[in-house]
Design a protein around this motif. Sequence first.
Motif, mmCIF file in Angstrom:
data_model
loop_
_atom_site.group_PDB
_atom_site.id
_atom_site.type_symbol
_atom_site.label_atom_id
_atom_site.label_comp_id
_atom_site.label_asym_id
_atom_site.label_seq_id
_atom_site.Cartn_x
_atom_site.Cartn_y
_atom_site.Cartn_z
ATOM 1 N N GLN A 44 -8.872 9.593 0.160
ATOM 2 C CA GLN A 44 -8.547 10.206 -1.136
ATOM 3 C C GLN A 44 -9.328 11.506 -1.331
ATOM 4 O OE1 GLN A 44 -8.997 7.644 -4.530
ATOM 5 N NE2 GLN A 44 -8.207 9.166 -5.931
ATOM 6 N N GLU A 45 -10.592 11.513 -0.982
ATOM 7 C CA GLU A 45 -11.405 12.721 -1.130
ATOM 8 C C GLU A 45 -10.880 13.858 -0.258
ATOM 9 O OE1 GLU A 45 -15.454 11.543 -0.403
ATOM 10 O OE2 GLU A 45 -15.460 10.201 -2.147
ATOM 11 N N VAL A 46 -10.483 13.553 0.966
ATOM 12 C CA VAL A 46 -9.926 14.579 1.854
ATOM 13 C C VAL A 46 -8.611 15.110 1.289
ATOM 14 C CG1 VAL A 46 -8.920 14.990 4.144
ATOM 15 C CG2 VAL A 46 -11.084 13.765 3.936
ATOM 16 N N ALA A 47 -7.774 14.213 0.802
ATOM 17 C CA ALA A 47 -6.495 14.647 0.215
ATOM 18 C C ALA A 47 -6.737 15.575 -0.974
ATOM 19 C CB ALA A 47 -5.676 13.432 -0.212
ATOM 20 N N GLU A 48 -7.626 15.173 -1.873
ATOM 21 C CA GLU A 48 -7.903 15.991 -3.056
ATOM 22 C C GLU A 48 -8.515 17.340 -2.688
ATOM 23 O OE1 GLU A 48 -10.250 13.410 -5.515
ATOM 24 O OE2 GLU A 48 -8.500 12.233 -6.125
ATOM 25 N N SER A 49 -9.415 17.357 -1.706
ATOM 26 C CA SER A 49 -10.055 18.619 -1.325
ATOM 27 C C SER A 49 -9.071 19.570 -0.652
ATOM 28 C CB SER A 49 -11.260 18.375 -0.421
ATOM 29 O OG SER A 49 -10.853 17.922 0.853
ATOM 30 N N ASN A 50 -7.970 19.029 -0.147
ATOM 31 C CA ASN A 50 -6.934 19.854 0.483
ATOM 32 C C ASN A 50 -5.707 20.013 -0.400
ATOM 33 O OD1 ASN A 50 -7.800 20.521 3.372
ATOM 34 N ND2 ASN A 50 -8.365 18.387 3.152
ATOM 35 N N GLU A 51 -5.842 19.620 -1.671
ATOM 36 C CA GLU A 51 -4.758 19.705 -2.650
ATOM 37 C C GLU A 51 -3.492 19.007 -2.160
ATOM 38 O OE1 GLU A 51 -4.303 23.703 -4.089
ATOM 39 O OE2 GLU A 51 -6.452 23.920 -4.418
ATOM 40 N N ALA A 52 -3.675 17.867 -1.483
ATOM 41 C CA ALA A 52 -2.553 17.061 -0.994
ATOM 42 C C ALA A 52 -2.363 15.864 -1.919
ATOM 43 C CB ALA A 52 -2.834 16.577 0.428
ATOM 44 N N GLN A 53 -1.157 15.344 -1.921
ATOM 45 C CA GLN A 53 -0.880 14.144 -2.712
ATOM 46 C C GLN A 53 -1.551 12.938 -2.076
ATOM 47 O OE1 GLN A 53 0.746 14.012 -5.630
ATOM 48 N NE2 GLN A 53 1.155 16.199 -5.582
ATOM 49 N N PHE A 54 -2.024 12.013 -2.907
ATOM 50 C CA PHE A 54 -2.609 10.762 -2.439
ATOM 51 C C PHE A 54 -1.924 9.635 -3.182
ATOM 52 C CE2 PHE A 54 -5.649 7.277 -2.798
ATOM 53 C CZ PHE A 54 -5.982 7.087 -1.471
ATOM 54 N N LEU A 55 -1.295 8.731 -2.450
ATOM 55 C CA LEU A 55 -0.606 7.604 -3.074
ATOM 56 C C LEU A 55 -1.573 6.438 -3.215
ATOM 57 C CD1 LEU A 55 2.813 7.714 -1.199
ATOM 58 C CD2 LEU A 55 2.304 8.493 -3.516
ATOM 59 N N SER A 56 -2.177 6.326 -4.374
ATOM 60 C CA SER A 56 -3.156 5.263 -4.602
ATOM 61 C C SER A 56 -2.516 3.879 -4.557
ATOM 62 C CB SER A 56 -3.864 5.475 -5.938
ATOM 63 O OG SER A 56 -2.927 5.462 -7.001
ATOM 64 N N GLU A 57 -1.197 3.817 -4.690
ATOM 65 C CA GLU A 57 -0.501 2.537 -4.639
ATOM 66 C C GLU A 57 -0.696 1.836 -3.293
ATOM 67 O OE1 GLU A 57 1.604 5.199 -7.556
ATOM 68 O OE2 GLU A 57 0.831 5.409 -5.523
ATOM 69 N N VAL A 58 -0.852 2.617 -2.236
ATOM 70 C CA VAL A 58 -1.057 2.027 -0.905
ATOM 71 C C VAL A 58 -2.384 1.280 -0.860
ATOM 72 C CG1 VAL A 58 -1.379 2.504 1.547
ATOM 73 C CG2 VAL A 58 0.394 3.714 0.273
ATOM 74 N N SER A 59 -3.447 1.903 -1.332
ATOM 75 C CA SER A 59 -4.753 1.235 -1.293
ATOM 76 C C SER A 59 -4.884 0.185 -2.391
ATOM 77 C CB SER A 59 -5.891 2.249 -1.373
ATOM 78 O OG SER A 59 -5.773 3.056 -2.514
ATOM 79 N N ALA A 60 -4.097 0.304 -3.450
ATOM 80 C CA ALA A 60 -4.154 -0.679 -4.536
ATOM 81 C C ALA A 60 -3.381 -1.957 -4.208
ATOM 82 C CB ALA A 60 -3.606 -0.064 -5.821
ATOM 83 N N TYR A 61 -2.484 -1.884 -3.222
ATOM 84 C CA TYR A 61 -1.685 -3.060 -2.864
ATOM 85 C C TYR A 61 -2.620 -4.172 -2.370
ATOM 86 C CZ TYR A 61 2.049 -5.898 -0.923
ATOM 87 O OH TYR A 61 2.913 -6.922 -0.664
ATOM 88 N N PRO A 62 -2.335 -5.420 -2.716
ATOM 89 C CA PRO A 62 -3.220 -6.523 -2.302
ATOM 90 C C PRO A 62 -3.023 -6.950 -0.846
ATOM 91 C CG PRO A 62 -1.404 -7.392 -3.584
ATOM 92 C CD PRO A 62 -1.265 -5.879 -3.602
ATOM 93 N N TRP A 63 -3.376 -6.080 0.086
ATOM 94 C CA TRP A 63 -3.262 -6.405 1.504
ATOM 95 C C TRP A 63 -4.200 -7.559 1.829
ATOM 96 C CZ3 TRP A 63 0.767 -3.949 3.240
ATOM 97 C CH2 TRP A 63 1.078 -2.674 2.762
ATOM 98 N N SER A 64 -3.798 -8.399 2.775
ATOM 99 C CA SER A 64 -4.652 -9.502 3.213
ATOM 100 C C SER A 64 -4.847 -9.422 4.725
ATOM 101 C CB SER A 64 -4.018 -10.847 2.847
ATOM 102 O OG SER A 64 -2.937 -11.132 3.719
ATOM 103 N N LYS A 65 -5.721 -10.248 5.249
ATOM 104 C CA LYS A 65 -5.952 -10.268 6.695
ATOM 105 C C LYS A 65 -4.674 -10.598 7.453
ATOM 106 C CE LYS A 65 -10.832 -11.324 6.443
ATOM 107 N NZ LYS A 65 -11.913 -12.238 6.796
ATOM 108 N N ASN A 66 -3.782 -11.348 6.831
ATOM 109 C CA ASN A 66 -2.511 -11.715 7.475
ATOM 110 C C ASN A 66 -1.567 -10.528 7.639
ATOM 111 O OD1 ASN A 66 -3.265 -14.394 7.725
ATOM 112 N ND2 ASN A 66 -2.433 -14.929 5.713
ATOM 113 N N ASP A 67 -1.865 -9.416 6.972
ATOM 114 C CA ASP A 67 -1.034 -8.217 7.074
ATOM 115 C C ASP A 67 -1.390 -7.359 8.285
ATOM 116 O OD1 ASP A 67 0.557 -8.587 4.728
ATOM 117 O OD2 ASP A 67 -1.194 -8.037 3.528
ATOM 118 N N PHE A 68 -2.443 -7.752 9.016
ATOM 119 C CA PHE A 68 -2.936 -6.943 10.126
ATOM 120 C C PHE A 68 -2.922 -7.736 11.435
ATOM 121 C CE2 PHE A 68 -4.667 -5.191 6.283
ATOM 122 C CZ PHE A 68 -4.584 -3.820 6.476
#
Length: 70
Positions: free
Chosen positions: A12-36
Amino acid sequence: DDMMHVYNQATQEVAESNEAQFLSEVSAYPWSKNDFVDLSHFTSPANLEFARIIAEGIQALHHQTPDQNE
């Protein structure tokens, strides 16, 4: 879990420093160990969910008015 939080924060910090969009929904999703299959690669179903989240985010950005993008 802490490693993923640190990675998401840095991304997120890299995206913001480069004025790029950051989709916080990806990191907010409740991923679990079973997703990897390992520490950083999604399973096939998780890849589809990841793609859905990104597609919805792109659609939302596309439908914003120019002044909403600032």
